[in-house]
Design a protein around this motif. Structure first.
Motif, PDB file in Angstrom:
ATOM      1  N   UNK A  82      35.009  17.065  41.233  1.00 37.27           N
ATOM      2  CA  UNK A  82      33.958  16.228  40.664  1.00 37.27           C
ATOM      3  C   UNK A  82      32.708  17.083  40.474  1.00 37.27           C
ATOM      4  N   UNK A  83      32.243  17.167  39.252  1.00 40.58           N
ATOM      5  CA  UNK A  83      31.086  18.017  38.947  1.00 40.58           C
ATOM      6  C   UNK A  83      29.801  17.219  38.784  1.00 40.58           C
ATOM      7  N   UNK A  84      29.918  15.920  38.551  1.00 45.18           N
ATOM      8  CA  UNK A  84      28.714  15.096  38.391  1.00 45.18           C
ATOM      9  C   UNK A  84      29.047  13.635  38.665  1.00 45.18           C
ATOM     10  N   UNK A  85      28.071  12.955  39.266  1.00 51.04           N
ATOM     11  CA  UNK A  85      28.150  11.514  39.486  1.00 51.04           C
ATOM     12  C   UNK A  85      26.877  10.888  38.956  1.00 51.04           C
ATOM     13  N   UNK A  86      26.995   9.841  38.163  1.00 54.10           N
ATOM     14  CA  UNK A  86      25.843   9.072  37.688  1.00 54.10           C
ATOM     15  C   UNK A  86      25.974   7.681  38.283  1.00 54.10           C
ATOM     16  N   UNK A  87      25.238   7.449  39.382  1.00 57.00           N
ATOM     17  CA  UNK A  87      25.373   6.182  40.087  1.00 57.00           C
ATOM     18  C   UNK A  87      24.907   4.999  39.249  1.00 57.00           C
ATOM     19  N   UNK A  88      23.869   5.200  38.447  1.00 55.74           N
ATOM     20  CA  UNK A  88      23.348   4.109  37.632  1.00 55.74           C
ATOM     21  C   UNK A  88      24.349   3.686  36.561  1.00 55.74           C
ATOM     22  N   UNK A  89      25.026   4.680  35.976  1.00 53.06           N
ATOM     23  CA  UNK A  89      25.981   4.390  34.902  1.00 53.06           C
ATOM     24  C   UNK A  89      27.395   4.158  35.422  1.00 53.06           C
ATOM     25  N   UNK A 105      31.843   1.800  42.003  1.00 47.44           N
ATOM     26  CA  UNK A 105      31.906   3.224  42.323  1.00 47.44           C
ATOM     27  C   UNK A 105      31.753   3.396  43.825  1.00 47.44           C
ATOM     28  N   UNK A 106      32.688   4.120  44.426  1.00 46.10           N
ATOM     29  CA  UNK A 106      32.637   4.425  45.857  1.00 46.10           C
ATOM     30  C   UNK A 106      32.436   5.921  46.022  1.00 46.10           C
ATOM     31  N   UNK A 107      31.310   6.297  46.626  1.00 45.27           N
ATOM     32  CA  UNK A 107      31.004   7.706  46.848  1.00 45.27           C
ATOM     33  C   UNK A 107      31.367   8.059  48.293  1.00 45.27           C
ATOM     34  N   UNK A 108      32.459   8.786  48.443  1.00 47.26           N
ATOM     35  CA  UNK A 108      32.934   9.203  49.765  1.00 47.26           C
ATOM     36  C   UNK A 108      33.324  10.675  49.687  1.00 47.26           C
ATOM     37  N   UNK A 109      32.432  11.462  49.099  1.00 45.27           N
ATOM     38  CA  UNK A 109      32.750  12.835  48.712  1.00 45.27           C
ATOM     39  C   UNK A 109      32.771  13.825  49.858  1.00 45.27           C
ATOM     40  N   UNK A 110      32.469  13.382  51.074  1.00 49.05           N
ATOM     41  CA  UNK A 110      32.561  14.301  52.200  1.00 49.05           C
ATOM     42  C   UNK A 110      31.360  15.207  52.330  1.00 49.05           C
ATOM     43  N   UNK A 111      31.576  16.342  52.986  1.00 48.67           N
ATOM     44  CA  UNK A 111      30.456  17.208  53.342  1.00 48.67           C
ATOM     45  C   UNK A 111      30.816  18.668  53.140  1.00 48.67           C
ATOM     46  N   UNK A 112      29.817  19.502  53.255  1.00 49.26           N
ATOM     47  CA  UNK A 112      29.985  20.949  53.287  1.00 49.26           C
ATOM     48  C   UNK A 112      29.339  21.447  54.574  1.00 49.26           C
ATOM     49  N   UNK A 113      29.698  22.645  54.956  1.00 43.89           N
ATOM     50  CA  UNK A 113      29.119  23.226  56.172  1.00 43.89           C
ATOM     51  C   UNK A 113      27.646  23.511  55.968  1.00 43.89           C
ATOM     52  N   UNK A 275      23.441  12.491  42.347  1.00 44.41           N
ATOM     53  CA  UNK A 275      23.996  11.285  41.720  1.00 44.41           C
ATOM     54  C   UNK A 275      22.925  10.355  41.168  1.00 44.41           C
ATOM     55  N   UNK A 276      21.653  10.762  41.284  1.00 46.62           N
ATOM     56  CA  UNK A 276      20.568   9.913  40.812  1.00 46.62           C
ATOM     57  C   UNK A 276      20.042   8.981  41.880  1.00 46.62           C
ATOM     58  N   UNK A 277      20.443   9.218  43.120  1.00 48.08           N
ATOM     59  CA  UNK A 277      19.998   8.415  44.265  1.00 48.08           C
ATOM     60  C   UNK A 277      19.248   9.344  45.216  1.00 48.08           C
ATOM     61  N   UNK A 278      18.088   8.923  45.671  1.00 48.94           N
ATOM     62  CA  UNK A 278      17.328   9.751  46.613  1.00 48.94           C
ATOM     63  C   UNK A 278      18.097   9.852  47.924  1.00 48.94           C
TER      64      UNK A 278
END
Length: 423
Positions: A82-89, A105-113, A275-278
């Motif tokens: 996934x290269x981009x998420x637009x939460x509003x759209x 839309x469910x954002x459960x993209x996990x984490x990085x170190x 994703x457009x969310x603070x």
């Protein structure tokens, strides 16, 4: 850029505990769902350190996503970055440029170190967040043993060799204990005593104690057992720099080390913050008590991508149990959305938490009352809980067989054939 034509009602980004649990619930209800992850498998992260220490093969901690959802045809698995998420759209763009959209839309993209800006850490430290991380680390450890053995065979004296683990939370403590036990008990079965005597494990953390979330009594037990295993503790001491040949600690001590393992924390995937969310603390998204994102109707955030409130003004810990329960709960709330009924506030059923330190040694705080256990009873509880939490019958059986073999014989087939896992 290509817009995909689809009739998906839900898109789930990320196939960790939370994403898979949500997809399972939606699949059971036959809701057209797209589950996107860069990997074609779901991994059981709490046991990655056992892959790195050759106690379990990678296949025991990873389950193919298509196998999980074989009987849930309404869930489509897409292996893509996934290269981009637009939460509003409500759109998700993947690495081939295709854009997918859905009402939910469910954002459960996990984490990085999270290396916390430590110089050299990203370049030289071994993280432990994925199956590939664990196999790469396991191969590197075995390679060091092989090199030492070759020097012994050539009649050369061995210099002391350090392995440094950064971070004294559960992952760091479990990793340090597992490697120390490998050096003490398993290495002598394959290599000479000289190889065993050459290696020392160090555990460093800015905190003044190990296992910060646990009670003082359990912290003390864990610390004493680590020291019995030969782990050198550097508490109240941060790592200021990581180099290819070791680390520099905040007290000025320099530890030469061919392997530095980073267990110092996580940060939400960068795509989450774009994703457009603070974002909130840790780059994660703050959510309402029903797991929706404030101001973005139809958007949920889960797992390591979310700061989930506990109902008492605090944030729930980033545990697999929290993610799994939240995923299933989000699935129910999405079904409520589709039916036009009321969503409900997430209620986490706290079963406590635990950490393995070594053979017959673990600590646990069990249930809502966090009853304290340590030693063999906690060890048995750890085995039972983690075996049950594995995704299906096959890895549960295989893990149990491997644990029994390791306990009674100290025989690790993965350790002996470690060269096969090198990347």
């Amino acid at each position: 850029m290509t817009n995909a034509t689809s009739n998906y009602q839900v898109i789930i980004v990320g196939a960790g505990f939370a994403g898979v649990a949500a997809a399972r619930r939606l699949g059971k209800a036959k809701i057209p769902t797209l589950l996107i992850d860069r990997n074609n498998y779901s991994q059981f992260q709490p046991l990655l350190y056992q892959v790195a220490s050759s106690q379990l093969p990678p296949s025991d901690v990873a389950e193919p996503l298509r196998a999980i959802f074989r009987k849930r045809p309404s869930v489509r698995v897409l292996t893509a970055e996934v290269t981009a998420i637009d939460a509003a759209a409500h759109t998700v763009t993947v690495d081939d440029g295709t854009v997918y959209s859905a009402p939910t839309l469910v954002i459960a993209a996990g984490a990085v170190v999270n290396f916390f800006g430590t110089p050299g850490a990203a370049e030289h430290a071994y993280p432990l967040y994925s199956v590939s991380d664990s196999t790469r680390l396991g191969a590197a450890i075995i390679e060091q043993f092989d090199k030492a053995d070759a020097r012994v065979a050539a009649g050369e004296a061995l210099d002391p060799t350090n392995i440094v683990v950064v971070g004294a939370g559960p992952t760091g403590v479990e990793m340090a204990g597992a490697i120390a036990e490998t050096i003490n008990s398993v290495v002598p079965r394959t290599y000479s005593d000289a190889v065993r005597e050459a290696f020392t494990v160090h555990l460093a953390d800015l905190a003044k104690t190990v296992l910060g979330p646990f009670t003082e009594e359990l912290q003390q037990y864990a610390q004493e057992h680590l020291e019995e295993l030969g782990v050198q503790l550097h508490l109240g001491t941060s790592v200021k720099e990581v180099r290819a040949d070791g680390v520099t600690l905040s007290d000025g001590e320099v530890l030469a080390a061919p392997i530095v393992i980073w267990a110092g924390g996580l940060h939400a995937q960068p795509v989450v913050g774009q994703a457009g969310i603070t974002p909130g603390r840790g780059g994660r998204l703050n959510v309402n008590d029903d797991l929706t994102v404030p101001g973005f109707p139809g958007v949920y955030a889960l797992g390591d991508a979310a700061n989930i409130p506990d109902g008492a003004g605090k944030t729930l810990p980033g545990l697999g149990a929290v993610a799994k329960q939240a995923g299933a709960w989000a699935g129910e709330n999405i079904l409520a959305d589709l039916k036009g009924t009321q969503r409900t506030a997430f209620e986490y059923h706290d079963r406590g938490f635990m950490a393995m330190i070594g053979r017959m040694a673990a600590v646990a705080e069990v249930g809502r009352s966090h009853k304290q256990l340590h030693g063999s009873l906690a060890f048995a509880g750890w085995l039972a809980v983690h075996d049950v939490l594995l995704p299906s019958a096959r890895p549960r059986y295989n893990a149990l067989v491997n644990w029994v073999r390791d306990y009674f014989t100290e025989d690790r087939t993965e350790f002996i054939v470690g060269d096969a896992t090198r990347t």
